[in-house]
Design a protein around this motif. Structure first.
Motif, PDB file in Angstrom:
ATOM      1  N   MET A  17     -45.114  29.186  15.615  1.00  0.00           N
ATOM      2  CA  MET A  17     -44.681  27.878  16.126  1.00  0.00           C
ATOM      3  C   MET A  17     -43.156  27.829  16.188  1.00  0.00           C
ATOM      4  O   MET A  17     -42.472  28.286  15.277  1.00  0.00           O
ATOM      5  N   ALA A  18     -42.630  27.310  17.264  1.00  0.00           N
ATOM      6  CA  ALA A  18     -41.181  27.249  17.439  1.00  0.00           C
ATOM      7  C   ALA A  18     -40.541  26.361  16.386  1.00  0.00           C
ATOM      8  O   ALA A  18     -41.107  25.357  15.972  1.00  0.00           O
ATOM      9  N   ARG A  19     -39.371  26.789  15.952  1.00  0.00           N
ATOM     10  CA  ARG A  19     -38.639  26.005  14.960  1.00  0.00           C
ATOM     11  C   ARG A  19     -37.950  24.841  15.668  1.00  0.00           C
ATOM     12  O   ARG A  19     -37.304  25.015  16.701  1.00  0.00           O
ATOM     13  N   ARG A  20     -38.111  23.654  15.093  1.00  0.00           N
ATOM     14  CA  ARG A  20     -37.508  22.470  15.700  1.00  0.00           C
ATOM     15  C   ARG A  20     -36.702  21.713  14.662  1.00  0.00           C
ATOM     16  O   ARG A  20     -37.012  21.743  13.477  1.00  0.00           O
ATOM     17  N   ARG A  21     -35.693  21.021  15.138  1.00  0.00           N
ATOM     18  CA  ARG A  21     -34.800  20.299  14.224  1.00  0.00           C
ATOM     19  C   ARG A  21     -35.410  18.966  13.829  1.00  0.00           C
ATOM     20  O   ARG A  21     -35.807  18.161  14.672  1.00  0.00           O
ATOM     21  N   GLN A  22     -35.491  18.759  12.529  1.00  0.00           N
ATOM     22  CA  GLN A  22     -36.011  17.481  12.024  1.00  0.00           C
ATOM     23  C   GLN A  22     -34.932  16.427  12.113  1.00  0.00           C
ATOM     24  O   GLN A  22     -33.796  16.637  11.695  1.00  0.00           O
ATOM     25  N   LEU A  23     -35.281  15.269  12.666  1.00  0.00           N
ATOM     26  CA  LEU A  23     -34.330  14.174  12.829  1.00  0.00           C
ATOM     27  C   LEU A  23     -34.456  13.135  11.725  1.00  0.00           C
ATOM     28  O   LEU A  23     -33.459  12.542  11.306  1.00  0.00           O
ATOM     29  N   TYR A  24     -35.682  12.917  11.264  1.00  0.00           N
ATOM     30  CA  TYR A  24     -35.903  11.824  10.316  1.00  0.00           C
ATOM     31  C   TYR A  24     -37.279  12.003   9.669  1.00  0.00           C
ATOM     32  O   TYR A  24     -38.221  12.463  10.322  1.00  0.00           O
ATOM     33  N   GLU A  25     -37.373  11.651   8.405  1.00  0.00           N
ATOM     34  CA  GLU A  25     -38.680  11.616   7.751  1.00  0.00           C
ATOM     35  C   GLU A  25     -38.882  10.256   7.110  1.00  0.00           C
ATOM     36  O   GLU A  25     -38.077   9.804   6.295  1.00  0.00           O
ATOM     37  N   GLY A  26     -39.944   9.583   7.513  1.00  0.00           N
ATOM     38  CA  GLY A  26     -40.297   8.290   6.949  1.00  0.00           C
ATOM     39  C   GLY A  26     -41.478   8.412   6.016  1.00  0.00           C
ATOM     40  O   GLY A  26     -41.878   9.510   5.624  1.00  0.00           O
ATOM     41  N   LYS A  27     -42.059   7.269   5.658  1.00  0.00           N
ATOM     42  CA  LYS A  27     -43.161   7.258   4.707  1.00  0.00           C
ATOM     43  C   LYS A  27     -44.442   7.839   5.293  1.00  0.00           C
ATOM     44  O   LYS A  27     -45.244   8.425   4.583  1.00  0.00           O
ATOM     45  N   ALA A  28     -44.640   7.679   6.605  1.00  0.00           N
ATOM     46  CA  ALA A  28     -45.896   8.117   7.215  1.00  0.00           C
ATOM     47  C   ALA A  28     -45.718   9.129   8.336  1.00  0.00           C
ATOM     48  O   ALA A  28     -46.694   9.732   8.778  1.00  0.00           O
ATOM     49  N   LYS A  29     -44.476   9.331   8.808  1.00  0.00           N
ATOM     50  CA  LYS A  29     -44.256  10.214   9.953  1.00  0.00           C
ATOM     51  C   LYS A  29     -42.964  11.006   9.792  1.00  0.00           C
ATOM     52  O   LYS A  29     -42.073  10.608   9.045  1.00  0.00           O
ATOM     53  N   ILE A  30     -42.902  12.122  10.514  1.00  0.00           N
ATOM     54  CA  ILE A  30     -41.672  12.912  10.624  1.00  0.00           C
ATOM     55  C   ILE A  30     -41.313  12.967  12.101  1.00  0.00           C
ATOM     56  O   ILE A  30     -42.193  13.162  12.952  1.00  0.00           O
ATOM     57  N   LEU A  31     -40.047  12.788  12.417  1.00  0.00           N
ATOM     58  CA  LEU A  31     -39.582  12.859  13.803  1.00  0.00           C
ATOM     59  C   LEU A  31     -38.796  14.142  14.008  1.00  0.00           C
ATOM     60  O   LEU A  31     -37.909  14.468  13.214  1.00  0.00           O
ATOM     61  N   PHE A  32     -39.155  14.870  15.068  1.00  0.00           N
ATOM     62  CA  PHE A  32     -38.484  16.120  15.423  1.00  0.00           C
ATOM     63  C   PHE A  32     -37.846  15.987  16.800  1.00  0.00           C
ATOM     64  O   PHE A  32     -38.294  15.195  17.636  1.00  0.00           O
ATOM     65  N   GLU A  33     -36.839  16.795  17.016  1.00  0.00           N
ATOM     66  CA  GLU A  33     -36.201  16.860  18.320  1.00  0.00           C
ATOM     67  C   GLU A  33     -37.247  17.251  19.365  1.00  0.00           C
ATOM     68  O   GLU A  33     -38.025  18.192  19.159  1.00  0.00           O
ATOM     69  N   GLY A  34     -37.267  16.547  20.476  1.00  0.00           N
ATOM     70  CA  GLY A  34     -38.249  16.812  21.512  1.00  0.00           C
ATOM     71  C   GLY A  34     -37.874  17.991  22.387  1.00  0.00           C
ATOM     72  O   GLY A  34     -36.738  18.477  22.351  1.00  0.00           O
ATOM     73  N   PRO A  35     -38.808  18.467  23.219  1.00  0.00           N
ATOM     74  CA  PRO A  35     -38.550  19.625  24.086  1.00  0.00           C
ATOM     75  C   PRO A  35     -37.613  19.311  25.245  1.00  0.00           C
ATOM     76  O   PRO A  35     -37.040  20.220  25.832  1.00  0.00           O
ATOM     77  N   GLU A  36     -37.477  18.027  25.591  1.00  0.00           N
ATOM     78  CA  GLU A  36     -36.607  17.633  26.695  1.00  0.00           C
ATOM     79  C   GLU A  36     -35.678  16.518  26.224  1.00  0.00           C
ATOM     80  O   GLU A  36     -36.013  15.773  25.307  1.00  0.00           O
ATOM     81  N   PRO A  37     -34.495  16.375  26.854  1.00  0.00           N
ATOM     82  CA  PRO A  37     -33.587  15.288  26.472  1.00  0.00           C
ATOM     83  C   PRO A  37     -34.291  13.934  26.564  1.00  0.00           C
ATOM     84  O   PRO A  37     -35.062  13.682  27.498  1.00  0.00           O
ATOM     85  N   GLY A  38     -34.028  13.080  25.592  1.00  0.00           N
ATOM     86  CA  GLY A  38     -34.625  11.746  25.604  1.00  0.00           C
ATOM     87  C   GLY A  38     -36.037  11.688  25.071  1.00  0.00           C
ATOM     88  O   GLY A  38     -36.709  10.663  25.194  1.00  0.00           O
ATOM     89  N   THR A  39     -36.522  12.807  24.472  1.00  0.00           N
ATOM     90  CA  THR A  39     -37.874  12.806  23.902  1.00  0.00           C
ATOM     91  C   THR A  39     -37.826  13.173  22.427  1.00  0.00           C
ATOM     92  O   THR A  39     -36.888  13.834  21.959  1.00  0.00           O
ATOM     93  N   ILE A  40     -38.852  12.756  21.715  1.00  0.00           N
ATOM     94  CA  ILE A  40     -38.991  13.042  20.292  1.00  0.00           C
ATOM     95  C   ILE A  40     -40.445  13.414  20.022  1.00  0.00           C
ATOM     96  O   ILE A  40     -41.363  12.865  20.643  1.00  0.00           O
ATOM     97  N   VAL A  41     -40.645  14.345  19.092  1.00  0.00           N
ATOM     98  CA  VAL A  41     -41.993  14.679  18.639  1.00  0.00           C
ATOM     99  C   VAL A  41     -42.259  13.900  17.355  1.00  0.00           C
ATOM    100  O   VAL A  41     -41.501  14.001  16.389  1.00  0.00           O
ATOM    101  N   GLN A  42     -43.317  13.123  17.368  1.00  0.00           N
ATOM    102  CA  GLN A  42     -43.689  12.274  16.231  1.00  0.00           C
ATOM    103  C   GLN A  42     -44.875  12.922  15.521  1.00  0.00           C
ATOM    104  O   GLN A  42     -45.946  13.082  16.101  1.00  0.00           O
ATOM    105  N   TYR A  43     -44.652  13.329  14.267  1.00  0.00           N
ATOM    106  CA  TYR A  43     -45.667  14.032  13.473  1.00  0.00           C
ATOM    107  C   TYR A  43     -46.245  13.065  12.434  1.00  0.00           C
ATOM    108  O   TYR A  43     -45.508  12.435  11.676  1.00  0.00           O
ATOM    109  N   PHE A  44     -47.569  12.951  12.397  1.00  0.00           N
ATOM    110  CA  PHE A  44     -48.248  12.016  11.501  1.00  0.00           C
ATOM    111  C   PHE A  44     -48.672  12.717  10.209  1.00  0.00           C
ATOM    112  O   PHE A  44     -49.414  13.694  10.243  1.00  0.00           O
ATOM    113  N   LYS A  45     -48.213  12.181   9.081  1.00  0.00           N
ATOM    114  CA  LYS A  45     -48.510  12.760   7.772  1.00  0.00           C
ATOM    115  C   LYS A  45     -49.767  12.112   7.158  1.00  0.00           C
ATOM    116  O   LYS A  45     -50.204  11.051   7.584  1.00  0.00           O
TER     117      LYS A  45
END
Length: 254
Positions: free
Chosen positions: A1-29
């Motif tokens: 899996m490609a390495r991605r930069r983590q932007l933020y981690e909250g109580k229920a989700k982690i946000l990663f830099e998206g593949p395109e400008p203006g997008t974010i990957v939202q990961y559910f914990k």
């Protein structure tokens, strides 16, 4: 899996830099918290279920013209969303007395309210998300009067639609929390629905029995938390066919 930069981690989700400008990957914990993170635990498979439930509800809302940050689901635990400037408010809609409303005003839990009530809370964990008024919101520049009017209109439409949708599968939408964000397109700003809509931020009761089908089962140590989340997904017709299985999350860039 490609390495991605983590932007933020909250109580229920982690946000990663998206593949395109203006997008974010939202990961559910699977992590669960309650009482401003004073209580912590794990709800097995929660991230998978919340990803699917939020995808379904956001998609249905987009179909009736509610603008959202959701783009598409990527896999069992991740979805691609638009990058937004989050307005630092939690917008809470109450249809039935429960939780802090019952405690604050001494109204018996389960009492149907004369009309839906909208409350605002300032998003600040350090201050335990205090309730605020429209006066606070405009005075401190969190949102303008026009923003608030638009948020209220969207919130009431979301409430009407989701209340009907859920009642159709035997679930009462007791109360829920929404978050909104700003997106700029061609120098014009528009408000969109952001974050997630799931049993983590909704109170959902069985329409016949009153059985709780949300995170209150975790808050109150009622047991069968995983089963309640699964039942919501099952009634919506979106329980993953493969069942609930854990997937390794994306690697973070050091």
């Amino acid at each position: 899996m490609a390495r991605r930069r983590q932007l933020y981690e909250g109580k229920a989700k982690i946000l990663f830099e998206g593949p395109e400008p203006g997008t974010i990957v939202q990961y559910f914990k699977d992590d669960a918290t309650a009482f401003n993170a004073q209580k912590k635990g794990t709800i097995t498979g929660k991230g998978v279920l919340n990803n699917r439930i939020s995808e379904y509800l956001m998609t249905r809302l987009a179909e009736i013209g509610i603008p959202t940050h959701f783009i598409r689901r990527l896999n069992m635990r991740e979805q691609l969303v638009r990058e937004v400037e989050i307005i630092p408010l939690e917008v809470v809609v109450r249809n039935v007395a429960a939780g802090s409303l019952s405690t604050r005003l001494g109204i018996q839990e389960g009492t149907r309210l004369p009309r839906s009530i909208i409350e605002y809370y300032y998003k600040n964990d350090g201050l335990q998300d205090p309730m605020v008024s429209e006066e606070h919101i405009t005075a401190f520049g969190w949102a303008s009067t026009q923003d608030i009017d638009e948020i209220v209109q969207m919130t009431l439409r979301v409430n009407d639609f989701l209340s009907g949708l859920l009642l159709g599968v035997g679930i009462v939408l007791v109360d829920f929390k929404l978050e909104f964000g700003r997106i700029w397109e061609n120098d014009e700003m528009r408000l969109v629905l952001a974050d997630e809509i799931s049993p983590d931020n909704c109170r959902l009761w069985d329409a016949k029995t009153g059985e709780k089908m949300d995170k209150d089962r975790f808050r109150r140590d009622l047991g069968k938390v995983e089963e309640a989340y699964q039942e919501v997904a099952r009634r919506l017709g979106i329980l993953p066919e493969a069942g609930i299985r854990d997937l390794k999350g994306p690697e973070t860039m050091q």
